[in-house]
Design a protein around this motif. Structure first.
Motif, PDB file in Angstrom:
ATOM      1  N   ILE A   6     -54.695 -26.463 -25.592  1.00  0.00           N
ATOM      2  CA  ILE A   6     -53.700 -25.429 -25.345  1.00  0.00           C
ATOM      3  C   ILE A   6     -53.973 -24.722 -24.020  1.00  0.00           C
ATOM      4  O   ILE A   6     -53.043 -24.390 -23.272  1.00  0.00           O
ATOM      5  N   ILE A   7     -55.248 -24.502 -23.701  1.00  0.00           N
ATOM      6  CA  ILE A   7     -55.605 -23.890 -22.419  1.00  0.00           C
ATOM      7  C   ILE A   7     -55.059 -24.727 -21.265  1.00  0.00           C
ATOM      8  O   ILE A   7     -54.486 -24.208 -20.304  1.00  0.00           O
ATOM      9  N   ASN A   8     -55.220 -26.040 -21.380  1.00  0.00           N
ATOM     10  CA  ASN A   8     -54.726 -26.929 -20.322  1.00  0.00           C
ATOM     11  C   ASN A   8     -53.209 -26.827 -20.189  1.00  0.00           C
ATOM     12  O   ASN A   8     -52.667 -26.806 -19.087  1.00  0.00           O
ATOM     13  N   ARG A   9     -52.507 -26.772 -21.344  1.00  0.00           N
ATOM     14  CA  ARG A   9     -51.047 -26.678 -21.298  1.00  0.00           C
ATOM     15  C   ARG A   9     -50.598 -25.330 -20.731  1.00  0.00           C
ATOM     16  O   ARG A   9     -49.654 -25.261 -19.943  1.00  0.00           O
ATOM     17  N   MET A  10     -51.273 -24.253 -21.125  1.00  0.00           N
ATOM     18  CA  MET A  10     -50.907 -22.935 -20.623  1.00  0.00           C
ATOM     19  C   MET A  10     -51.173 -22.838 -19.119  1.00  0.00           C
ATOM     20  O   MET A  10     -50.423 -22.221 -18.369  1.00  0.00           O
ATOM     21  N   GLN A  11     -52.254 -23.478 -18.681  1.00  0.00           N
ATOM     22  CA  GLN A  11     -52.595 -23.477 -17.262  1.00  0.00           C
ATOM     23  C   GLN A  11     -51.531 -24.233 -16.465  1.00  0.00           C
ATOM     24  O   GLN A  11     -51.109 -23.797 -15.400  1.00  0.00           O
ATOM     25  N   ASP A  12     -51.070 -25.361 -17.023  1.00  0.00           N
ATOM     26  CA  ASP A  12     -50.026 -26.132 -16.352  1.00  0.00           C
ATOM     27  C   ASP A  12     -48.719 -25.357 -16.303  1.00  0.00           C
ATOM     28  O   ASP A  12     -47.972 -25.425 -15.317  1.00  0.00           O
ATOM     29  N   ALA A  13     -48.431 -24.616 -17.392  1.00  0.00           N
ATOM     30  CA  ALA A  13     -47.141 -23.937 -17.491  1.00  0.00           C
ATOM     31  C   ALA A  13     -47.099 -22.618 -16.732  1.00  0.00           C
ATOM     32  O   ALA A  13     -46.085 -22.260 -16.140  1.00  0.00           O
ATOM     33  N   SER A  14     -48.234 -21.871 -16.746  1.00  0.00           N
ATOM     34  CA  SER A  14     -48.199 -20.530 -16.161  1.00  0.00           C
ATOM     35  C   SER A  14     -49.253 -20.283 -15.092  1.00  0.00           C
ATOM     36  O   SER A  14     -49.255 -19.236 -14.454  1.00  0.00           O
ATOM     37  N   THR A  67     -51.185 -25.585 -39.521  1.00  0.00           N
ATOM     38  CA  THR A  67     -50.996 -24.969 -38.205  1.00  0.00           C
ATOM     39  C   THR A  67     -51.360 -25.934 -37.087  1.00  0.00           C
ATOM     40  O   THR A  67     -50.622 -26.073 -36.095  1.00  0.00           O
ATOM     41  N   ILE A  68     -52.488 -26.599 -37.231  1.00  0.00           N
ATOM     42  CA  ILE A  68     -52.915 -27.560 -36.205  1.00  0.00           C
ATOM     43  C   ILE A  68     -51.918 -28.702 -36.092  1.00  0.00           C
ATOM     44  O   ILE A  68     -51.592 -29.158 -34.986  1.00  0.00           O
ATOM     45  N   ARG A  69     -51.414 -29.148 -37.247  1.00  0.00           N
ATOM     46  CA  ARG A  69     -50.413 -30.224 -37.239  1.00  0.00           C
ATOM     47  C   ARG A  69     -49.163 -29.788 -36.477  1.00  0.00           C
ATOM     48  O   ARG A  69     -48.567 -30.566 -35.724  1.00  0.00           O
ATOM     49  N   LEU A  70     -48.749 -28.534 -36.678  1.00  0.00           N
ATOM     50  CA  LEU A  70     -47.590 -28.001 -35.963  1.00  0.00           C
ATOM     51  C   LEU A  70     -47.855 -27.989 -34.462  1.00  0.00           C
ATOM     52  O   LEU A  70     -47.002 -28.431 -33.671  1.00  0.00           O
ATOM     53  N   TRP A  71     -49.006 -27.487 -34.053  1.00  0.00           N
ATOM     54  CA  TRP A  71     -49.299 -27.389 -32.616  1.00  0.00           C
ATOM     55  C   TRP A  71     -49.377 -28.766 -31.963  1.00  0.00           C
ATOM     56  O   TRP A  71     -48.928 -28.938 -30.828  1.00  0.00           O
ATOM     57  N   TYR A 115     -47.706 -31.347 -32.946  1.00  0.00           N
ATOM     58  CA  TYR A 115     -46.315 -31.810 -32.876  1.00  0.00           C
ATOM     59  C   TYR A 115     -45.596 -31.170 -31.680  1.00  0.00           C
ATOM     60  O   TYR A 115     -44.875 -31.849 -30.940  1.00  0.00           O
ATOM     61  N   LEU A 116     -45.791 -29.872 -31.475  1.00  0.00           N
ATOM     62  CA  LEU A 116     -45.149 -29.179 -30.362  1.00  0.00           C
ATOM     63  C   LEU A 116     -45.662 -29.698 -29.025  1.00  0.00           C
ATOM     64  O   LEU A 116     -44.901 -29.788 -28.047  1.00  0.00           O
ATOM     65  N   GLU A 117     -46.933 -30.045 -28.990  1.00  0.00           N
ATOM     66  CA  GLU A 117     -47.496 -30.600 -27.750  1.00  0.00           C
ATOM     67  C   GLU A 117     -46.907 -31.984 -27.464  1.00  0.00           C
ATOM     68  O   GLU A 117     -46.563 -32.303 -26.322  1.00  0.00           O
ATOM     69  N   THR A 150     -44.002 -33.104 -28.451  1.00  0.00           N
ATOM     70  CA  THR A 150     -42.579 -32.994 -28.108  1.00  0.00           C
ATOM     71  C   THR A 150     -42.356 -32.137 -26.861  1.00  0.00           C
ATOM     72  O   THR A 150     -41.205 -31.869 -26.496  1.00  0.00           O
ATOM     73  N   LYS A 151     -43.464 -31.705 -26.244  1.00  0.00           N
ATOM     74  CA  LYS A 151     -43.410 -30.924 -25.002  1.00  0.00           C
ATOM     75  C   LYS A 151     -42.648 -29.601 -25.162  1.00  0.00           C
ATOM     76  O   LYS A 151     -42.027 -29.111 -24.224  1.00  0.00           O
ATOM     77  N   ASP A 152     -42.704 -29.020 -26.336  1.00  0.00           N
ATOM     78  CA  ASP A 152     -42.105 -27.711 -26.579  1.00  0.00           C
ATOM     79  C   ASP A 152     -43.179 -26.648 -26.324  1.00  0.00           C
ATOM     80  O   ASP A 152     -43.673 -25.979 -27.239  1.00  0.00           O
ATOM     81  N   TYR A 153     -43.526 -26.482 -25.051  1.00  0.00           N
ATOM     82  CA  TYR A 153     -44.666 -25.636 -24.696  1.00  0.00           C
ATOM     83  C   TYR A 153     -44.387 -24.151 -24.920  1.00  0.00           C
ATOM     84  O   TYR A 153     -45.312 -23.383 -25.193  1.00  0.00           O
ATOM     85  N   GLU A 154     -43.130 -23.738 -24.825  1.00  0.00           N
ATOM     86  CA  GLU A 154     -42.808 -22.334 -25.040  1.00  0.00           C
ATOM     87  C   GLU A 154     -43.054 -21.936 -26.495  1.00  0.00           C
ATOM     88  O   GLU A 154     -43.682 -20.909 -26.773  1.00  0.00           O
ATOM     89  N   LEU A 155     -42.569 -22.760 -27.449  1.00  0.00           N
ATOM     90  CA  LEU A 155     -42.817 -22.458 -28.855  1.00  0.00           C
ATOM     91  C   LEU A 155     -44.297 -22.625 -29.183  1.00  0.00           C
ATOM     92  O   LEU A 155     -44.828 -21.904 -30.048  1.00  0.00           O
ATOM     93  N   LEU A 156     -44.979 -23.524 -28.505  1.00  0.00           N
ATOM     94  CA  LEU A 156     -46.425 -23.671 -28.688  1.00  0.00           C
ATOM     95  C   LEU A 156     -47.129 -22.378 -28.318  1.00  0.00           C
ATOM     96  O   LEU A 156     -47.993 -21.885 -29.053  1.00  0.00           O
TER      97      LEU A 156
END
Length: 758
Positions: free
Chosen positions: A618-626, A569-573, A575-577, A579-585
Motif C-alpha cells: 500500500i505504501i508503494n501504491r500511495m507513493q505512486d499516486a500521491s 479486509t486483506i482480501r478486499l485490499w 482485490y482493489l489493488e 483492479t487498480k481502484d487506488y482511491e477506494l484502497l
C-alpha cells in the motif's frame, strides 16, 4: 448390485440445476463446501472448500471426493456427516450428485447407497421397518429382497444412508429415542429409525449423511458429528456463469445477463442457486414478451412468476377461467400456510381438498408428485404431493394471509413482528414476512388484481396499520438478526416514507459481529445507509461477508469506520489493488479499525502478519499516486492494545511469529499474554520478546502472567526491561520464577523510572 447403481443414475435433477455446472471438480475450486471435524458450528467463507482442525480452524481446500474421508479408528463405527446450508443452496443437488457419482463407479467403499427425502418419508401416518424403508421406498429389487437385506445387515460398513432435509422430519423432541425393541423388524416412525441408526442399534458401522438448514436441527438428533459441511452460495463470477449457461444457445443470451445485473437486488439474490433459477426463468419470459426490465423486489418477481404460470397468455383466459384460477390459487395458498405452520411441505394426495386443486397445482409446477411404498397388506400404491420449492410455499403462505377472510387486519401484524429476542417465531416460513410486507403495498398492482378479487380500500387500511406499527417500533433496540429482517421487509414495500423512516432511526454504531451477511443482506443494508444523513461505524467481524459486499459498504461516504475480519479486509485490499481502484484502497485503509485486537488462533497471527506485509504494497501504491513516502495504515499505526490467547498448543509458535512484527505497531501501549487457557510461551518466548523491547517505545502495560517463565526467562527479561522507557505496569504472577530470577528483576528496578505497578 448393478440394479442399485441404475436406480441412483435415475435420480431426477431439474434441467436448470445442472449438476456438473454447480459442482465442478474441486481442482477448479467451484464447489463451495466447508468442513470441520467435531460438533461445533461452522462458518461460511468465501467461495472455496475449506476444512478446520479442532484447535486451529485453519482453511484447506477439499474436493467432493474427500467428503467421506475420516480420521483413523472409525472403520467399524457408525459415521455421521452433516451437510448444512440455507434453503436453496443446493444441499439436495449435492447429495443427488453423490448418488450419480457412485452409480458411475466413484466412492467404491460403498456397495449400497440409499437416498431419502425427509419431507416424503416422515408424514405422520407413515410407519416403516428398516427393510420397508430400504427396499420398498427407495428401491424395489425384482427378486431376492430377503437375501439382499440380510447381506446389508452383515455388511453395514459398506452402506451409505442419505437423509435429505432433517427439518422435514415431524416432531420437535430434542432427542428422539428409538422405542422399537427390534428396529430392523418393528414398525416405527422415521425419526425413531434415524435415532436407532445414530444410537448404533441398527446397522452399526454404516455412514450417515444428513442435510439440514441449521446445525440446531442436526443437534436435535445427533449429539456429535464426525464432519460438518456447509454449502455457501455462488460468488458474483459464478452467478454470471450460471446465468450464461442457462441462456446458452438462446437468442436472448446477450441481453439476459445485462438485464439481471442491472437489477442489483435480484442479482444479489442469485447467490442462491434456487433464486438464480427463478430470476433466469422470469427474465426469459420477460425478454420473450419484449419487456425491458425486471421487477425490483422479490415480491414482484414471484407475483409475476405466479401470474406467468397460471395465465401464460391473456387470450387463453376467460372470466370463468380467471375466477376458477383465483379460487384454486387461494386454496393452494391456504394449504401452503397450513403445512408451513406445522413445518411441513408434503402431504398424501388423498388429503387434498379436491382433484381439481391437485391438477391445478401439478399443471402449474407448484406441486411435485411422489409415491409411497406399496401397502404391505393390500399391495396398493399410495401417492403424495409436496411443494416444488420452499420459496413458492413461502410466497403462497404470505398470499394466504392477504386473501383469507378469517384473518383480521390487526392479527396480520403479528406475522410481521420483530421481537428483540433472537428466536424466530416462523422460521420454517422465514420469507413470509418479506412477501407479506411487499404484498400489502402491491394490492392495487395489476398483477395482484389478476390473482385476487379483493378491493383496494381494504389494502389501504392494512397499509396504514403497518405504517403505524413501524412508527412505534424501537428500531435502535433490535438485535442484528431482527434489524436485517426489518430492512428486508421495508425494502420489499418500496415505500419511500418507510424506507426513510427506518434509515433515520438507525443507531450510528451497528454491530453484525458473528452474523452471517449474505449478498441480499448487504444490499438492503447498503441501500438503507445511503438514505441516512448520519455517519456510521460498522462491525463486520466474523460475518462471512464476501469481497464485493465489503467493498460496497466500505465505499459508502457516510460509513466513517469499520471493523472486519483481517482475512476479509486483506482480501478486499488485494482485490482493489488488482483492479487498480487506488482511491477506494486509500479510503478503506483509513476507515479500517483494528484496536483493540485479540489473537485467539494461529490464523489470527498469520493474518496480522499479512496485514503488516500488506502495508508495504500500500505504501508503494500511495507513493505512486500521491508522492507520499511516509504513509502508514492508520489501523497499524494506532493499534494500542493487543491480547494474545492462543492457548498452550500453539502458544509459543504463535508468539514467536507475533514478536517478529511487534515493531510495526509504534503506538502499542498494552500487550497482554495472560489468558485463561495459559499460552505457556516459557523462557524461549520471554527471550524472544526481550530482544524487541527497544522498539516498543510506547508500551505502558506488559502482562506476562501464567506463561511458565522460569529464572532463565526472568534473567533475559531483566536485562532488557530498562529499555521500555514508558512501562508503568508489569505483571508476572503465576510463573515459575524463584529467588534467582526475582533477584535479577530487583536489580533493574531502579533503572525503570516509569514503573508504578509490579
Amino acid at each position: 448390485m448393478d440394479y442399485f447403481r441404475d436406480v441412483c443414475k435415475s435420480v431426477s435433477v431439474e434441467r436448470e440445476m445442472s449438476l456438473d455446472h454447480m459442482y465442478i471438480d474441486g481442482t477448479l475450486r467451484q464447489s463451495q463446501i466447508e468442513t470441520k471435524p467435531g460438533k461445533n458450528s461452522v462458518k461460511s467463507v468465501e467461495r472455496d472448500s475449506v476444512t478446520y482442525s479442532q484447535q486451529e480452524k485453519e482453511k484447506a481446500v477439499i474436493e467432493r471426493s474427500q467428503i467421506f474421508q475420516m480420521p483413523g479408528g472409525k472403520e467399524l463405527e457408525t459415521k455421521v456427516i452433516a451437510v448444512l446450508g440455507k434453503a436453496g443452496m443446493g444441499k439436495s443437488i449435492l447429495v443427488q450428485k453423490i448418488c450419480q457419482d457412485w452409480s458411475n463407479g466413484e466412492f467404491p467403499q460403498f456397495e449400497f447407497v440409499f437416498w431419502f427425502d425427509c419431507k416424503q418419508i416422515s408424514l405422520p401416518e407413515k410407519w416403516y421397518s428398516l427393510k420397508d424403508l430400504l427396499l420398498d421406498f427407495f428401491v424395489r429389487p425384482q427378486e431376492g429382497s430377503k437375501e439382499i437385506f440380510e447381506y446389508i445387515l452383515q455388511n453395514s460398513t459398506k452402506v451409505l444412508l442419505v437423509f435429505d432435509g432433517l427439518e422435514g422430519l415431524h416432531g420437535h423432541e430434542n432427542s428422539p429415542h428409538c422405542s422399537a425393541s427390534q428396529p430392523n423388524k418393528d414398525l416405527c416412525r422415521v425419526k425413531e429409525l434415524l435415532s436407532g441408526l445414530i444410537q448404533k442399534k441398527v446397522l452399526n458401522g454404516c455412514t450417515l449423511l444428513l442435510t439440514a438448514r441449521t446445525k440446531e436441527k442436526v443437534c436435535q438428533y445427533v449429539s456429535k458429528v464426525d464432519k460438518a459441511i456447509e454449502i455457501v452460495g455462488f460468488s458474483p463470477r459464478q452467478r454470471e456463469l450460471y446465468i450464461t449457461k442457462y441462456f446458452e444457445g438462446l437468442p436472448l443470451c446477450d441481453n439476459a445477463l445485462n438485464l439481471i445485473k442491472e437489477c442489483e437486488y435480484l442479482f444479489s439474490h442469485c447467490y442462491s442457486p434456487v433464486m438464480c433459477r427463478f430470476v433466469c426463468f422470469l427474465c426469459e419470459a420477460i425478454l420473450e414478451m419484449g419487456d425491458q426490465g425486471l421487477p425490483s423486489t422479490l415480491t414482484t418477481l414471484f407475483l409475476k412468476f405466479v401470474q406467468q404460470k397460471i395465465m401464460p397468455t391473456q387470450t387463453d383466459v376467460t372470466d370463468v377461467t380467471l375466477a376458477q384460477n383465483q379460487e384454486d390459487l387461494a386454496t393452494l395458498a391456504c394449504i401452503a400456510w397450513y403445512l408451513g405452520e406445522k413445518h411441513q411441505s408434503a402431504l398424501k394426495s388423498d388429503l387434498l381438498p379436491s382433484k381439481k386443486v391437485k391438477e391445478f397445482a401439478l399443471k402449474n409446477g407448484f406441486f411435485l408428485p411422489f409415491a409411497f411404498p406399496k401397502h404391505s397388506d393390500t399391495g396398493e400404491e399410495e401417492y403424495g404431493t409436496m411443494f416444488s420449492d420452499f420459496v413458492i410455499q413461502n410466497f403462497l403462505g404470505a398470499l394466504h394471509l392477504i386473501l383469507a377472510e378469517g384473518i383480521k387486519d390487526k392479527s396480520l401484524i403479528k406475522y410481521l413482528s420483530f421481537p428483540s429476542k433472537k428466536k424466530k417465531p416462523y422460521n420454517w416460513l422465514h420469507l413470509v414476512p418479506r412477501f407479506l410486507a411487499g404484498l400489502l403495498f402491491l394490492q392495487d398492482d395489476t398483477y395482484f388484481c389478476s390473482l385476487s378479487n379483493k378491493g383496494v380500500k381494504k389494502s389501504i387500511k392494512k397499509q396504514k396499520m403497518l405504517l403505524k406499527y413501524i412508527k412505534r417500533l424501537q428500531i435502535d433496540n433490535l438485535c442484528p438478526e431482527r434489524l436485517l429482517e426489518l430492512l428486508h421487509c421495508i425494502y420489499e414495500t418500496q415505500n419511500s416514507y418507510l424506507l426513510q423512516h427506518v434509515a433515520l432511526r438507525l443507531k450510528p454504531d451497528l454491530s453484525f459481529l458473528g452474523i452471517v451477511l449474505t449478498p441480499p443482506d448487504v444490499h438492503v443494508l447498503s441501500s438503507t445507509l445511503k438514505r441516512s444523513r448520519k455517519e456510521f461505524s460498522l462491525d463486520l467481524q466474523n460475518s462471512s461477508i464476501d469481497t464485493h459486499g465489503l467493498k460496497d459498504l466500505v465505499g459508502l461516504k457516510n460509513v466513517a469506520s469499520f471493523r472486519a475480519s483481517l482475512s476479509d479486509t486483506i482480501r478486499l485490499w488485494k482485490y482493489l489493488e488488482q483492479t487498480k481502484d487506488y482511491e477506494l484502497l486509500r479510503v478503506s485503509t483509513e476507515k479500517f479499525v483494528l484496536d483493540p485486537f485479540k489473537a485467539k488462533t494461529m490464523k489470527d497471527i498469520i493474518d496480522l502478519s499479512d496485514l503488516v506485509e500488506m502495508q508495504e504494497m500500500i505504501i508503494n501504491r500511495m507513493q505512486d499516486a500521491s508522492g507520499c513516502s511516509s504513509y502508514q495504515i492508520p489501523a497499524i499505526k494506532n493499534l494500542r492494545k493487543l491480547e494474545f490467547a492462543l492457548g498452550p498448543t500453539c502458544g509459543l509458535q504463535g508468539f514467536l511469529k507475533l514478536v517478529e512484527i511487534l515493531a510495526a505497531f509504534p503506538s502499542l501501549q498494552h500487550l497482554d499474554l495472560d489468558a485463561l487457557s495459559e499460552n505457556g510461551i516459557g523462557d524461549e518466548g520471554a527471550k524472544s520478546l526481550s530482544e524487541v523491547f527497544p522498539t516498543l517505545t510506547s508500551l505502558e502495560t506488559l502482562n506476562l502472567s501464567q506463561n511458565k517463565i522460569t529464572d532463565v526467562g526472568a534473567e533475559k527479561l531483566a536485562t532488557a526491561l530498562p529499555s521500555l522507557s514508558s512501562l508503568t505496569t508489569l505483571s508476572l504472577y503465576n510463573n515459575s520464577i524463584c529467588d534467582f530470577g526475582a533477584e535479577n528483576l530487583a536489580k533493574v528496578l531502579p533503572a525503570m523510572a516509569s514503573l508504578r505497578v509490579l
